[in-house]
Design an enzyme around this catalytic site. Structure first.
Site, PDB file in Angstrom:
ATOM      1  N   ASP A  30       0.872  -1.183   0.000  1.00  0.00           N
ATOM      2  CA  ASP A  30       0.000   0.000   0.000  1.00  0.00           C
ATOM      3  C   ASP A  30       0.908   1.232   0.000  1.00  0.00           C
ATOM      4  OD1 ASP A  30      -3.239   0.405   1.069  1.00  0.00           O
ATOM      5  OD2 ASP A  30      -1.916   2.148   0.989  1.00  0.00           O
ATOM      6  N   LYS A  35       0.087   3.688   7.364  1.00  0.00           N
ATOM      7  CA  LYS A  35      -0.704   2.467   7.555  1.00  0.00           C
ATOM      8  C   LYS A  35       0.193   1.220   7.516  1.00  0.00           C
ATOM      9  CE  LYS A  35      -4.950   1.716   5.575  1.00  0.00           C
ATOM     10  NZ  LYS A  35      -5.846   1.374   4.470  1.00  0.00           N
ATOM     11  N   LEU A 155     -17.497  -9.933   1.185  1.00  0.00           N
ATOM     12  CA  LEU A 155     -17.294  -9.819   2.638  1.00  0.00           C
ATOM     13  C   LEU A 155     -18.167  -8.727   3.233  1.00  0.00           C
ATOM     14  CD1 LEU A 155     -13.404  -9.529   2.556  1.00  0.00           C
ATOM     15  CD2 LEU A 155     -14.763 -11.616   2.700  1.00  0.00           C
ATOM     16  N   ARG A 156     -18.650  -8.982   4.445  1.00  0.00           N
ATOM     17  CA  ARG A 156     -19.349  -7.927   5.190  1.00  0.00           C
ATOM     18  C   ARG A 156     -18.450  -7.440   6.307  1.00  0.00           C
ATOM     19  NH1 ARG A 156     -24.056 -11.680   6.969  1.00  0.00           N
ATOM     20  NH2 ARG A 156     -22.273 -13.046   6.761  1.00  0.00           N
ATOM     21  N   PHE A 253     -31.915  -9.631   5.565  1.00  0.00           N
ATOM     22  CA  PHE A 253     -32.004  -8.276   5.003  1.00  0.00           C
ATOM     23  C   PHE A 253     -33.434  -7.767   4.874  1.00  0.00           C
ATOM     24  CE2 PHE A 253     -27.715  -6.795   4.124  1.00  0.00           C
ATOM     25  CZ  PHE A 253     -27.034  -7.930   4.569  1.00  0.00           C
ATOM     26  N   GLY A 257     -35.506  -0.355   9.352  1.00  0.00           N
ATOM     27  CA  GLY A 257     -34.719   0.538  10.195  1.00  0.00           C
ATOM     28  C   GLY A 257     -34.530   1.886   9.531  1.00  0.00           C
ATOM     29  N   GLY A 261     -26.234   2.018   5.278  1.00  0.00           N
ATOM     30  CA  GLY A 261     -25.091   2.925   5.090  1.00  0.00           C
ATOM     31  C   GLY A 261     -23.873   2.101   4.727  1.00  0.00           C
ATOM     32  N   CYS A 264     -20.361   0.443   0.806  1.00  0.00           N
ATOM     33  CA  CYS A 264     -20.685  -0.389  -0.357  1.00  0.00           C
ATOM     34  C   CYS A 264     -22.076  -0.147  -0.934  1.00  0.00           C
ATOM     35  CB  CYS A 264     -20.530  -1.855   0.010  1.00  0.00           C
ATOM     36  SG  CYS A 264     -18.911  -2.219   0.685  1.00  0.00           S
ATOM     37  N   ARG A 332     -18.896   5.554   7.473  1.00  0.00           N
ATOM     38  CA  ARG A 332     -19.131   6.066   6.125  1.00  0.00           C
ATOM     39  C   ARG A 332     -20.613   5.910   5.747  1.00  0.00           C
ATOM     40  NH1 ARG A 332     -14.394   3.106   2.936  1.00  0.00           N
ATOM     41  NH2 ARG A 332     -14.691   1.656   4.666  1.00  0.00           N
TER      42      ARG A 332
END
Ligand code: UGA
Length: 447
Positions: A30, A35, A155-156, A253, A257, A261, A264, A332
Site C-alpha cells: 500500500d 498504515k 465480505l461484510r 435483510f 430501520g 449505510g 458499499c 461512512r
C-alpha cells in the site's frame, strides 16, 4: 503460492490475512506509509472481529508481510488488486487506482502475469483493461501475456473473516488459464465444499453489483413497507417474519430501520444506476432504492418533529450508536451522521455514544461545540435529555435495562431506529413514549 496484494484497505487486508491462513505466502502493498508501518508493528488499522489475532499469527509465522516499497515485491504467482473505487460526483465508480496499479504490475513484470481484480469495478472494466494492457505489451515489445481474472468479494464488515473462509460461493471470471490459477489458489476452500463458479469477466463484475443492489433493494423495500405499516397500525416485524419464511424470499435483510449505510451499498446502487444509464437502460427501479434510503435516513428527525409539534428542535438529544452497523467502527454514509447534521442545523445539543465508532465521529465533527462525547450508554442519559435516538443496534443498547432507561428518561421519548426492543417489554417497563420503525408507537400515562 506467492501472492501479492495491492491495497491494504478492508478487502485487501482481510484477503491477505485469509490467503496467508490458507497456506500461501502473501505480501501486501500500500502506498500509505503510516498504515504500512502500523501494520508492520502488528497493529490492525480497522475494527474487525478476529482480524488482529490472525494478522499477528500470520505475520509471526512468516506467511504475511506488508510493504510500501514496490521493489519488495520480487516474484508473485498471482497479483491481486484490491484498491478503492470511490464514487465520483455523478455516481460513477472511480477506477483510476485500479488502472494505475495494473499498469505498474505489468510494467515491472518479466514473465506471464496473472492479474486479479477484487476491487468492485464497473461492468466491462476488466475487458477494457485487457485491451489496454495488450496494447502496452505490444508497444513495449514484451513477449509475455497478462491474464486478467475478475474475482469479486462478498465480505461484510464485522464478519469479514468468516465470510472469506466460509463463503457461500467464490466467483471467478476470465479465460481458462487464469481461472485455473485461481482454482489452485482457492483449493483449500474448494475442498471444504465451497462452490466456485466460473463465468465471463463481465458476468462476474455484474454479479457483484447485482448482489449488493438486490440486498439494498430488500432493505429499501421493507423500509417502504414499514411506512405503510406505520400508517395502518401494522407491525413490520410481523410482516418481515410473514414474508421471510417464504423460501423464495428468505428472511435475511428484511430488518426495517433507518436505512442502509457503509462504503458499499450506497456507492454500488449509484454506480449500477450509472452502468445502466450509459447504455440508455431505464434505471428507475435501481435509483428508487437510493431515493427510499435517503428518506428513511430522515426517519428519526421526522418523528422528532412530529412529537415536538411546534418546538424548533433546539433540544438536548442523546444518540446511541454511530457506526453504520454493529461490529464495525466505520461511519461512512452512516444514518447517524445524517441525523447529527440535521439536528445540529436545528440548533440541538447532542450527547453521543458508540462502543467503537466514537473516535471516527469525533474526527468528523471536531469543531462542533454543541456535541458532548459520552463514555457509555448510561452517561448519554445523565443530562436530562429531551429525547433519545437509537441509530445502531449494538448489543449494549439492546440489552440495556428498561427500568433504568425509564428512570433516566422520565417523559423524554425514545426514537428507536433499529427496533432494538420488544414492544411488550417496553409496555411492561412503562416507558413514556417509544417510537420504532414500522411498529405501533407505545405511549404510557400514569392516569
Ligand atoms: C455489504 C454486503 O453485505 C457484502 O456482501 C459486500 O461484500 C460488501 O457490502 C461490499 O461490497 O464490500 P457491508 O456494507 O459490510 O456488506 O454491510 P451489510 O451487513 O450488508 O449492511 C449494510 C447496511 O444495511 C447497514 O447499514 C445495515 O444496518 C443495513 N441493513 C442490513 C438493514 O438496514 N437491514 C437489514 O436487514 C440488513
Amino acid at each position: 503460492m506467492q501472492i501479492a496484494i495491492y491495497g491494504a484497505g478492508y478487502v485487501g487486508l482481510v484477503s491477505a490475512v485469509c490467503l496467508a491462513k490458507l497456506g500461501h505466502h502473501v505480501i501486501c502493498f500500500d502506498t500509505n506509509v503510516a498504515k504500512i508501518n502500523f501494520l508492520c508493528a502488528g497493529q490492525c488499522p480497522i475494527y474487525e472481529a478476529q482480524l488482529p489475532e490472525m494478522l499477528n499469527e500470520q505475520m509471526h509465522n512468516g506467511q504475511l508481510k506488508f510493504t510500501h516499497i514496490i521493489e519488495d515485491i520480487t516474484a508473485a504467482d498471482i497479483h491481486i488488486i484490491a484498491t478503492g473505487t470511490p464514487s465520483l460526483a455523478d455516481g460513477h465508480a472511480d477506477i483510476s487506482q485500479v488502472l494505475e496499479v495494473a499498469k505498474l504490475i505489468v510494467h515491472r513484470a518479466q514473465d506471464d502475469v496473472i492479474l486479479v481484480i477484487k476491487s468492485t469495478v464497473p461492468v466491462g472494466t476488466a475487458d477494457k483493461l485487457d485491451d489496454l494492457l495488450k496494447q502496452e505489451l505490444i508497444t513495449s515489445q514484451k513477449g509475455f501475456c497478462c491474464h486478467i481474472v475478475s474475482n469479486p468479494e462478498f465480505l461484510r464488515e464485522g464478519t469479514a473473516i468468516k465470510d472469506f473462509l466460509f463463503a457461500d460461493r467464490i466467483i471467478i471470471g476470465g479465460a481458462e488459464y487464469g481461472l485455473l490459477q485461481l482454482k489452485t489458489m482457492y483449493q483449500p476452500l474448494i475442498k471444504t465444499g465451497i462452490p466456485i463458479i466460473s463465468m465471463s469477466r463481465n458476468s462476474a463484475e455484474l454479479s457483484k453489483y447485482s448482489a449488493n443492489v438486490l440486498l439494498a433493494n430488500k432493505i429499501s423495500f421493507i423500509n417502504k413497507i414499514s411506512e405503510i405499516a406505520e400508517a395502518y397500525a401494522a407491525n413490520i416485524d410481523e410482516v418481515s417474519q410473514g414474508i421471510g419464511l417464504d423460501r423464495r424470499i428468505g428472511s435475511d435483510f428484511l430488518q426495517a430501520g433507518i436505512g442502509y449505510g457503509g462504503s458499499c451499498f450506497p456507492k454500488d446502487v449509484r454506480a449500477l444506476t450509472q452502468i445502466a444509464q450509459v447504455k440508455n437502460i431505464d434505471a428507475t427501479l435501481i435509483q428508487s432504492i437510493d431515493n427510499v434510503n435517503k428518506v428513511q435516513q430522515k426517519w428519526a428527525v421526522t418523528q422528532l418533529s412530529k412529537h415536538f409539534a411546534n418546538n424548533n428542535l433546539s433540544l438536548k438529544i442523546g444518540i446511541w450508536g454511530l457506526a453504520f452497523k454493529p461490529g464495525t467502527d466505520d461511519i461512512r454514509e452512516a444514518s447517524s451522521i445524517e441525523i447529527i447534521k440535521s439536528l445540529l442545523k436545528c440548533g440541538a445539543r447532542l450527547n453521543l455514544f458508540d462502543p467503537v465508532a466514537l473516535i471516527n465521529t469525533q474526527e468528523l465533527f471536531a469543531a462542533e461545540t454543541a456535541i458532548t462525547w459520552s463514555k457509555s450508554a448510561c452517561e448519554v442519559l445523565e443530562d436530562h435529555l429531551d429525547a433519545l435516538i437509537i441509530a445502531t443496534e449494538w448489543p449494549v443498547f439492546k440489552n440495556f435495562c428498561l427500568h433504568t432507561l425509564k428512570e433516566k428518561l422520565g417523559y423524554a421519548p425514545i426514537f428507536d431506529g433499529r427496533n432494538c426492543f420488544d414492544l411488550m417489554k417496553i409496555k411492561a417497563a412503562k416507558l413514556a413514549y417509544y417510537y420504532s420503525v414500522g411498529r405501533p408507537a407505545i405511549k404510557y400515562s400514569e392516569e
